[in-house]
Structures are given as structure tokens and as C-alpha cells.
Design a protein around this motif. Structure first.
Motif, short mmCIF file in Angstrom:
data_model
loop_
_atom_site.label_atom_id
_atom_site.label_comp_id
_atom_site.label_asym_id
_atom_site.label_seq_id
_atom_site.Cartn_x
_atom_site.Cartn_y
_atom_site.Cartn_z
N PHE A 1 -44.68 -45.99 28.89
CA PHE A 1 -43.82 -44.58 29.06
C PHE A 1 -43.77 -43.67 28.02
N THR A 2 -44.10 -42.58 28.22
CA THR A 2 -44.03 -41.15 27.16
C THR A 2 -42.97 -40.30 27.46
N PHE A 3 -41.95 -40.16 27.03
CA PHE A 3 -40.81 -39.31 27.06
C PHE A 3 -40.91 -38.09 26.09
N ASP A 4 -40.72 -36.91 26.61
CA ASP A 4 -40.65 -35.62 26.11
C ASP A 4 -39.15 -35.02 26.04
N PRO A 5 -38.27 -35.28 25.31
CA PRO A 5 -36.93 -34.87 25.45
C PRO A 5 -36.74 -33.48 25.09
N SER A 6 -35.83 -33.01 25.76
CA SER A 6 -35.21 -31.46 25.21
C SER A 6 -33.61 -31.42 25.76
#
Length: 222
Positions: free
Chosen positions: A204-209
Motif C-alpha cells: 500500500f502507498t498512502f499519500d496523505p494531506s
């Protein structure tokens, strides 16, 4: 900005200005009430979002995840403190400040059965502000700077979190209440780098904001 955040910010601004209409209070003792050193405490409301990418990597085991079918944004309350130094150049106000706080909110991805995600933990900011004082009571400003937030995994067996670097930007209003004491209402967004977590053959690759609304009390020491 969502309609919910807009309404919350307007309500906070109205609530802050109402008690000042009958009071001559100001934030400082001279013609530049926001200049000099300051420290403050804040209460925060967060909305965390993370775009999630998923793939099954090479391995002997079967995947336990069937692909991302839904993503949820999580809200949360938190708080922190900050301090810095402000200086005016004619009609333009500038300041540099650093802050630390506990972040709130989390974001999850699901395949309809299993759920995996990240939760924001503690956060560190360094921001520059540029604004314009309105009289001796109000300061309208924009800000931008560096943000570093620790994100912890949710739903994984033994994955470890990581601190992600990012950029924070936004704006706010500072209002003098009594001598040397001001109220700050602020809205910011932060965009972070990505966090990759592997469990078995699932990656999984998470790209948070995040979006953050802050209401704080400031002590000016000028």
C-alpha cells in the motif's frame, strides 16, 4: 475548502469579534501591537485524507486484499503550542514561528472486508506569515512553510510508522482582546510525501494531506 470548513471558520470569526465590539482592547502597548516575541496555545480540528495506491507484489502467498474499493477521510480534535517573532515593515507585517502539536484524524482504504490506513500523530511546523494590520486590533495574514507529521499504520500486523515531510499553507485572522493578549483563528492545508507499507504480498502507498482549523490564544511580549 469544503462548505463545512467555510461555515466553521465564519462562525469562529463571528464568535471572536462579538465581545470586542464594545471594548477598546488592543493586543499590545504601542503602535505595532503584533511586533516582537509571542507564544500561544491552540485547539485544532483536523480532516485527514490519503490517496491510496495498492498492488500485489511478487510472492508465494496469496493476497488477503482484493483491491481498493473505498476510501474514508477521518476527522479529529487535537491541539498544540507555538512561538515566534513578528516585525512590521511599513504597512506589511511579517513573522517567523515554529509550532508543535498532536494531530488528529485518520484515513482508511477498504476492499469491502479488510481495512488499512494511516493515522496522524504528532506534528512539527515552521511557518512564515505575511499580513496587514487593520488598526491596532486586527491582523489579516497568509502563511506558508514546512510541516513534518508522524503517520502510524492502521490495520497492519507489524508495520511501523514514519514521519513525512510536507508543505503547509493557509491564512488567518488575529484579534486583540486585552493588552498583549490576542485571539487567533486560522485555516491551513498540508500536503505530504508518501508512505509505503507492505504486508505479505500486499503493498500500500498512502499519500496523505490534511485540512486544519485552529483557534488559539496568543501572548505578545513586546
Amino acid at each position: 475548502m469544503s462548505d463545512f470548513f467555510k461555515k466553521l471558520l465564519v462562525i469562529a470569526g463571528i464568535a471572536a469579534t462579538t465581545p470586542l465590539l464594545s471594548s477598546p482592547a488592543q493586543a499590545g502597548m504601542d503602535g505595532t501591537p503584533f511586533d516582537g516575541f509571542f507564544i500561544g496555545l491552540r485547539a485544532d480540528y483536523y480532516k485527514e485524507t490519503a490517496n491510496t495506491a495498492y498492488e500485489q507484489i511478487t510472492g508465494d502467498d496469496d493476497s488477503t486484499f482484493n483491491g481498493v474499493t473505498g476510501e474514508d477521510s477521518g476527522n479529529g480534535f487535537a491541539g498544540g503550542f507555538y512561538g515566534g517573532y513578528g516585525l512590521s515593515f511599513g504597512p506589511v507585517y511579517t513573522s517567523l514561528e515554529a509550532g508543535w502539536g498532536i494531530s488528529g484524524g485518520a484515513s482508511d482504504a477498504t476492499d469491502g472486508t479488510s481495512s488499512f490506513g494511516v493515522k496522524a500523530s504528532n506534528s512539527f511546523d515552521i511557518n512564515g506569515r505575511v499580513g496587514f494590520p487593520v488598526g491596532e486590533r486586527f491582523l489579516i495574514y497568509g502563511l506558508g512553510g514546512y510541516a513534518a507529521t508522524k503517520f502510524n499504520p492502521r490495520g497492519f500486523d507489524s508495520a511501523e510508522g514514519d514521519r513525512l515531510n510536507g508543505f503547509r499553507y493557509g491564512g488567518g485572522l488575529e484579534i486583540g482582546l486585552i493588552e498583549d493578549i490576542a485571539l487567533r483563528v486560522e485555516y491551513t492545508r498540508a500536503e505530504y510525501g508518501s508512505l509505503t507499507i507492505t504486508q505479505g504480498v500486499d503493498q500500500f502507498t498512502f499519500d496523505p494531506s490534511e485540512q486544519r482549523i485552529s483557534v488559539g490564544i496568543v501572548l505578545h511580549m513586546n
